[in-house]
Design an enzyme around this catalytic site. Structure first.
Site, short mmCIF file in Angstrom:
data_model
loop_
_atom_site.label_atom_id
_atom_site.label_comp_id
_atom_site.label_asym_id
_atom_site.label_seq_id
_atom_site.Cartn_x
_atom_site.Cartn_y
_atom_site.Cartn_z
N LYS A 26 96.28 -43.27 13.43
CA LYS A 26 97.26 -42.54 14.24
C LYS A 26 98.56 -43.32 14.19
CE LYS A 26 97.22 -38.76 16.75
NZ LYS A 26 96.36 -37.58 16.54
P1 NAD Z 1 103.31 -29.82 20.37
O1 NAD Z 1 104.38 -30.82 20.55
O2 NAD Z 1 103.43 -28.78 19.32
O3 NAD Z 1 103.04 -29.05 21.76
C1 NAD Z 1 102.77 -29.71 22.95
C2 NAD Z 1 102.90 -28.74 24.12
O4 NAD Z 1 102.58 -29.43 25.32
C3 NAD Z 1 104.31 -28.21 24.30
O5 NAD Z 1 104.23 -26.88 24.82
C4 NAD Z 1 104.91 -29.16 25.34
O6 NAD Z 1 105.98 -28.58 26.06
C5 NAD Z 1 103.70 -29.40 26.21
N1 NAD Z 1 103.78 -30.68 26.91
C6 NAD Z 1 104.23 -31.87 26.43
N2 NAD Z 1 104.18 -32.81 27.39
C7 NAD Z 1 103.68 -32.19 28.49
C8 NAD Z 1 103.40 -32.62 29.81
N3 NAD Z 1 103.67 -33.89 30.20
N4 NAD Z 1 102.87 -31.73 30.68
C9 NAD Z 1 102.64 -30.45 30.31
N5 NAD Z 1 102.89 -30.00 29.07
C10 NAD Z 1 103.41 -30.84 28.18
O7 NAD Z 1 101.96 -30.67 20.18
P2 NAD Z 1 100.60 -30.20 19.52
O8 NAD Z 1 100.61 -30.60 18.09
O9 NAD Z 1 100.29 -28.79 19.89
O10 NAD Z 1 99.58 -31.21 20.24
C11 NAD Z 1 99.06 -30.95 21.54
C12 NAD Z 1 97.80 -31.77 21.73
O11 NAD Z 1 96.84 -31.40 20.73
C13 NAD Z 1 97.97 -33.28 21.61
O12 NAD Z 1 97.07 -33.93 22.46
C14 NAD Z 1 97.56 -33.55 20.17
O13 NAD Z 1 97.13 -34.89 19.98
C15 NAD Z 1 96.44 -32.55 20.02
N6 NAD Z 1 96.11 -32.19 18.62
C16 NAD Z 1 97.06 -31.66 17.80
C17 NAD Z 1 96.72 -31.29 16.51
C18 NAD Z 1 97.68 -30.62 15.57
O14 NAD Z 1 97.24 -30.19 14.51
N7 NAD Z 1 98.96 -30.50 15.88
C19 NAD Z 1 95.40 -31.49 16.05
C20 NAD Z 1 94.46 -32.03 16.92
C21 NAD Z 1 94.84 -32.36 18.21
#
Ligand code: NAD
Length: 422
Positions: free
Chosen positions: A112
């Protein structure tokens, strides 16, 4: 076991290690392997400057890349831009990537990375300069055969395109396989954008089937309307679920009859925030988690379902789109209350699965159709869910422990076979 203060000792790291310790004790894992798995194999901390848009100011920020385990092949894991990024958080996330890849059977160890910034405070040009400089700072660690970054919280396809370009400029030729989750035009995979959300929904379908809940009309609340949450909401809605609430950093919107996601997407494209959406009642992120619903998808950040609110959750299934959304204490409460938790390392594994497909396609320079990608993804997710459920039933443990047992067992066997060098 190591007891002195570790550089990466933070609450999130402690959660990841506590999960490992619980599972390892139950498995009677070899203590030497257990000890090794509690800490990262490699960790790089960098600080680097970048110019603000006025070209007068120069800011210095911190960046991290952690490789938890090099035993299984190259390492793999996202890059996060967030103001809470630290060595401990990055290490915990790298560790979860190890279990996730092993559980699915992908030839990767966990990694990561991240930069401690609030991405909303910077222009696209500034983010581009940050990304390019960060890439050059960690360039010795990454590469298609070494360590392959992908998008995560606060980063996206564009970030990956800048990383790929920076790496390729240094190498002297295009190296698409150095990152995944990049745009299709430069070697990205069809279906990657929605892959994590599609994987979450596949798990939700399987969980509903197991519990005898009809997906048609099932009420779903999604915290975090980003790459993962918005895709999960859209795909679930297309299959007949009723998405009653979604949120972002500025709070959420709620309509018990179901939200119009096309309108929400239009609003997001226009203003970039849900706060300008008028088609539902406003609610806070905390309120969203406690709404009565069938399926709750935390898809924002870690540490959301805690001892403070777990008693008040009114859902039947929690499908963890985010990494680490549930604390150890909350996990225990949900277990006691009979709420079915599909853990992060299973529920959100669709992203790294299609990242693996992307890496394979880049290596072969032979690209698949979106249907091929989605069909293979769904098959892999269904198989993983079924296997984890079977372990959970056989061993009488929850799905998180069962998923970790599978992942850790695979890693431990690989380590045992390779032995200790020298
Ligand atoms: P992203 O940045 O595209 O979206 C994150 C969302 O969460 C946004 O809507 C943002 O406004 C909201 N957010 C951010 N901080 C916040 C807070 N303090 N309180 C409430 N909402 C909040 O990110 P993503 O890629 O969708 O990732 C989201 C989660 O999923 C993370 O934990 C990430 O590690 C996990 N994840 C992502 C992927 C991927 O392929 N992108 C894969 C596996 C896991």
């Amino acid at each position: 076991m190591t007891s002195h203060k570790l550089e990466w000792d933070t609450p999130m790291y402690r959660l990841a290690v506590a999960q490992l310790d619980q599972t390892a004790a139950r498995m009677q894992l070899d203590e030497n392997i257990w000890e090794r798995l509690r800490t990262p194999q490699r960790a790089l901390v960098v600080s680097f400057p970048f110019r603000r848009d006025n070209y007068q100011e120069v800011d210095t920020v911190f960046g991290y890349r952690v490789q938890h385990l090099l035993t299984m092949g190259p390492t793999k894991g996202g890059i996060r831009y967030d103001e809470d990024v630290s060595l401990g958080e990055t290490t915990a996330l790298a560790m979860w990537m190890t279990w996730k890849c092993a559980l699915i059977g992908l030839p990767f160890g966990g990694a990561k990375g991240g930069v401690r910034i609030s991405p909303r405070s910077f222009s696209q040009n500034e983010l581009q300069r940050i990304t390019r400089r960060f890439t050059s700072e960690i360039i010795e660690m990454i590469g298609p055969d070494r360590d392959i970054p992908a998008p995560d919280l606060g980063t996206n396809e564009q970030t990956m395109a800048w990383m790929m370009d920076t790496y390729s400029q240094q190498t002297g030729h295009a190296v698409p396989g150095v990152v995944t989750g990049k745009p299709v035009e430069i070697g990205g995979s069809l279906g990657r954008r929605d892959a994590t959300g599609r994987g979450v929904v596949t798990c939700v379908i399987e969980a509903c089937r197991h519990l005898g809940i009809a997906l048609e009309g099932a009420r779903m609340a999604v915290q975090g309307y980003g790459q993962v949450g918005s895709a999960a909401a859209r795909i679930a809605a297309s299959l007949g679920a009723r998405v009653i609430a979604v949120s972002d950093l500025d709070g959420g919107v709620h309509d018990p009859h179901g939200l119009d996601l096309a309108q929400i997407d239009a609003c997001m494209r226009e203003s970039g925030s849900l706060k300008d959406f008028s088609g539902g009642e406003r609610l806070t992120n905390a309120e969203l988690l406690e709404l009565p619903c069938d399926v709750l998808v935390p898809a924002a950040i870690q540490n959301q379902i805690t001892a403070g609110n777990a008693e008040r959750l009114r859902c039947r299934i929690v499908a963890e789109g985010a990494n680490g959304p549930t604390t150890l204490e909350a996990d225990e409460i949900l277990r006691r209350r009979g709420i079915f938790v599909v853990p992060d390392i299973l529920a959100n594994a669709g992203g790294v699965t299609v990242s693996y497909f992307e890496w394979v396609q880049d290596a072969q320079q032979f690209f698949w159709t979106e249907e091929e990608v989605n069909t293979r993804l769904i098959q892999i997710m269904q198989r993983a869910f079924t296997e984890v459920l079977k372990v959970s039933q056989e061993k009488g443990v929850d799905l998180r422990t069962a998923a970790m047992m599978r992942g850790i067992h695979r890693v431990a066997e690989a380590k045992r076979r390779r032995g200790v060098f020298p």
